[in-house]
Enzyme design. Sequence first.
Site, PDB file in Angstrom:
ATOM      1  N   PRO A  29      42.792  37.101  43.663  1.00 16.19           N
ATOM      2  CA  PRO A  29      43.233  37.307  45.048  1.00 16.19           C
ATOM      3  C   PRO A  29      44.687  36.878  45.214  1.00 16.19           C
ATOM      4  CG  PRO A  29      41.077  36.245  44.986  1.00 16.19           C
ATOM      5  CD  PRO A  29      41.578  36.274  43.575  1.00 16.19           C
ATOM      6  N   HIS A 173      42.837  25.028  47.410  1.00 16.52           N
ATOM      7  CA  HIS A 173      44.099  25.248  48.131  1.00 16.52           C
ATOM      8  C   HIS A 173      44.165  24.546  49.484  1.00 16.52           C
ATOM      9  CE1 HIS A 173      44.957  29.080  45.544  1.00 16.52           C
ATOM     10  NE2 HIS A 173      45.416  27.974  44.985  1.00 16.52           N
ATOM     11  N   TYR A 175      42.158  24.459  51.930  1.00 15.00           N
ATOM     12  CA  TYR A 175      41.486  25.074  53.083  1.00 15.00           C
ATOM     13  C   TYR A 175      40.167  24.348  53.327  1.00 15.00           C
ATOM     14  CZ  TYR A 175      44.992  28.760  52.591  1.00 15.00           C
ATOM     15  OH  TYR A 175      46.172  29.450  52.505  1.00 15.00           O
ATOM     16  N   ALA A 319      48.379  37.381  39.323  1.00 18.29           N
ATOM     17  CA  ALA A 319      48.853  37.922  40.589  1.00 18.29           C
ATOM     18  C   ALA A 319      50.206  38.542  40.273  1.00 18.29           C
ATOM     19  CB  ALA A 319      48.951  36.833  41.642  1.00 18.29           C
ATOM     20  N   CYS A 343      57.451  40.034  34.871  1.00 14.77           N
ATOM     21  CA  CYS A 343      57.756  39.241  36.063  1.00 14.77           C
ATOM     22  C   CYS A 343      58.869  38.242  35.737  1.00 14.77           C
ATOM     23  CB  CYS A 343      56.483  38.507  36.464  1.00 14.77           C
ATOM     24  SG  CYS A 343      56.711  37.200  37.646  1.00 14.77           S
ATOM     25  N   CYS A 349      57.867  38.132  45.899  1.00 17.39           N
ATOM     26  CA  CYS A 349      56.589  38.721  46.336  1.00 17.39           C
ATOM     27  C   CYS A 349      55.897  37.810  47.342  1.00 17.39           C
ATOM     28  CB  CYS A 349      55.688  38.978  45.131  1.00 17.39           C
ATOM     29  SG  CYS A 349      55.567  37.585  43.996  1.00 17.39           S
TER      30      CYS A 349
HETATM   31 FE1  SF4 Z   1      57.435  38.364  39.636  1.00 19.48          FE
HETATM   32 FE2  SF4 Z   1      59.476  38.110  41.319  1.00 19.48          FE
HETATM   33 FE3  SF4 Z   1      58.047  40.389  41.216  1.00 19.48          FE
HETATM   34 FE4  SF4 Z   1      56.953  38.242  42.241  1.00 19.48          FE
HETATM   35  S1  SF4 Z   1      58.748  39.321  43.036  1.00 19.48           S
HETATM   36  S2  SF4 Z   1      56.021  39.620  40.796  1.00 19.48           S
HETATM   37  S3  SF4 Z   1      57.807  36.637  40.979  1.00 19.48           S
HETATM   38  S4  SF4 Z   1      59.339  39.546  39.624  1.00 19.48           S
END
Ligand code: SF4
Length: 688
Positions: A29, A173, A175, A319, A343, A349
Amino acid sequence: MSRDPSHDILFEPVRIGPVTAPNRFYQVPHCTGMGWMRPRTLAAMRGVKAEGGWGVVCTEYNSIHPTSDDLPHPSASLWDMSDVRAHTLMTEAVHAHGSLAGAELWYGGARTPNMMTRLPPMDLGSVPNLAGHPYQTRAMDKSDIRQFRHWHKRAALRARDAGFDIVYVYATHGYLISNFLNPRINTRGDEYGGSLENRVRLVRELIADTKDAVGDRCAVAVRFSADEEGGSDGHPVWGERRDMFAMLAELPDLWDINIADYSLEMGVSRFVKEGALEPYMTWVKSVTTKPVVTVGRFTSPDTMAAQVRRGIVDFIGAARPSIADPFLPRKIEEGRLSAIRECIGCNICYSGDSLGVPIRCTQNPTMGEEWRRGWHPERIAPQGSAAHVLIVGAGPAGLEAARALGARGYRVTLAEATRDLGGRVLREAGLPGLREYIRVRDYREQALRDMPNVEIFRESRLTAQDVLDVGADHVAIATGAQWRKDVFDGEVFQSVAEGAADAHILTPDDIMAGRLPDGPTVVYDGDGYYMGGVLAERLRMAGLEVTLATPDDSLSRWAGNTAERWRVRRHLQGLGVRFEPAREIAGFDGRAVVLPCAYGGAELTVAASHLVMVSARRPEDGLYHDLCAMAGPLPFTLTRIGDCEAPAIIAAAVHAGHRYAQELDAPVDPDLPLKHDRIDVGAPGGAA
Ligand code: SF4
Ligand code: ADP
């Protein structure tokens, strides 16, 4: 190409209670800034992940009842049939590719102020809101607990009716449910508090309730923290966690394990590297026979396969890697590892949820654009003409424009003034902690290598005449921006130099080019994101005395949206950087910087031989204007993109480059350039 046999293990099906995941790739999630407000956008985005090979695709947090409302952070919801219909869009999109869909049920407790629904939030006691809002919770009595269990069960039934295959009990987290587990918080005198057995009771009941309600068709997952609060990075404090886990070990069908420190669990790459949760996971699989998933910003298939082989996890949870590259599993399956868009760990994000806007990604410009613009992370329309396109500047905007146009089949010429490609990401990746930012360039440079229709000219600083001489049909100017030495006072740019030699006022571009101060330095951060703090660190590491001043009340203010502000401050504090928040800047004479209080004006004078201004950037648009000023009509279309058009974050430059490529020969309606995902009230006088 075929996949490396050492990665085969990642493609084994795994049984989760009554359902079976087709492989080990599990999108845990994650929030999207869309929630219940943008169901079509959300469904299309999750569907693309399933298409890309994620065997399980989950929702974000789903409020189970109006007493858990997180706006302005947009959660999903499972309150009524309208929610069921909205979620069905997603489950159908996910099932269409043979993947499982998971729904995370959530109750915020003291973390939610309920400012939309205006109902008192409930938690164990009447405590202040943990997100800093001036609202307290109402203390739950036994009838509230009964009511809560009833709401949870009804939400589980709605999740089943929406077609979900996995339903979560979300017990971490900070909650509500995790607060019941917490010995410091839960001092209730009844059977739900005090002893370990009593504190675990609610989770045990919720697992049983959920199994009872939907267990014949859906797997029941528990999201649980493997450590207590406290400890330092990589050094967990397990406390009673292992005992607690052992008491519940065989009850759910799947364990989704994370850790107490959210800023480590989803830490930015500046502070946290791949696989950072492994030290926390060492015992988990030895205590349960049920499948286990955790995250770690995994992008290396070797690391992933090793995690499974060594018995740390059964599923590779993700994620961010699934956001940056929704097709990561397919690429591993097809042995196309160099095509993976890794990433960079910037957490842009996550800022979507912080700010209440749909998710964006630095690496993946199509993220969140699947429905409203019809973009796809791997497919793009073929060229609309046999045109030749010249792109000037190979920063993130120019590189992405060249890559996407190359993928469309256009003949592309990319000209870059310097020897190395990358523009700002090349420069910034040399700063402390930002090394992974170079992946923005590396992914694109790698893709361009395989495109015979794209020609790259390095060390080619083009003039307007050079551009004309290329003879292209379309020209995109992606020449970036330069940091300024002055300060923006909200209305105009003002000089801060009071007779100081020019060389004593520096910008981030100077520091990145290796022009460092040689005495005490004030870094004045009017920008508020990462650059000011990173430069303070860079200069401190060079042995200088550094004062970091900002007009904001907190340091690196905007980095609060990327969940890194706290770490920035702690880190810089540890390095001995002096902080001066809430300070305007009045002037610098080469010996001292005058910093009036942002509220009362009282002046502070800080002795410094150098001042580094991190304020704003000036578009490098001279070439664009030279071309505009040429006599007669230009023999090509002329467009400026990225920082040269409007300086912003790297994600905006990548998006701008991609948008240019998407829209060439496929112009969008300027009056409505994207579809508007909203609740449709129907035609006037018509049915709903
Ligand atoms: Fe990765 Fe940055 Fe994209 Fe998020 S915004 S998935 S941290 S590259
Ligand atoms: P963006 O973030 O918009 O992509 P960058 O500042 O990262 O912008 O990159 C701009 C790139 O353009 C830099 O690599 C710079 O060297 C290059 N550049 C600037 N002016 C010219 C020019 N006249 N000809 C070729 N390249 C240029």
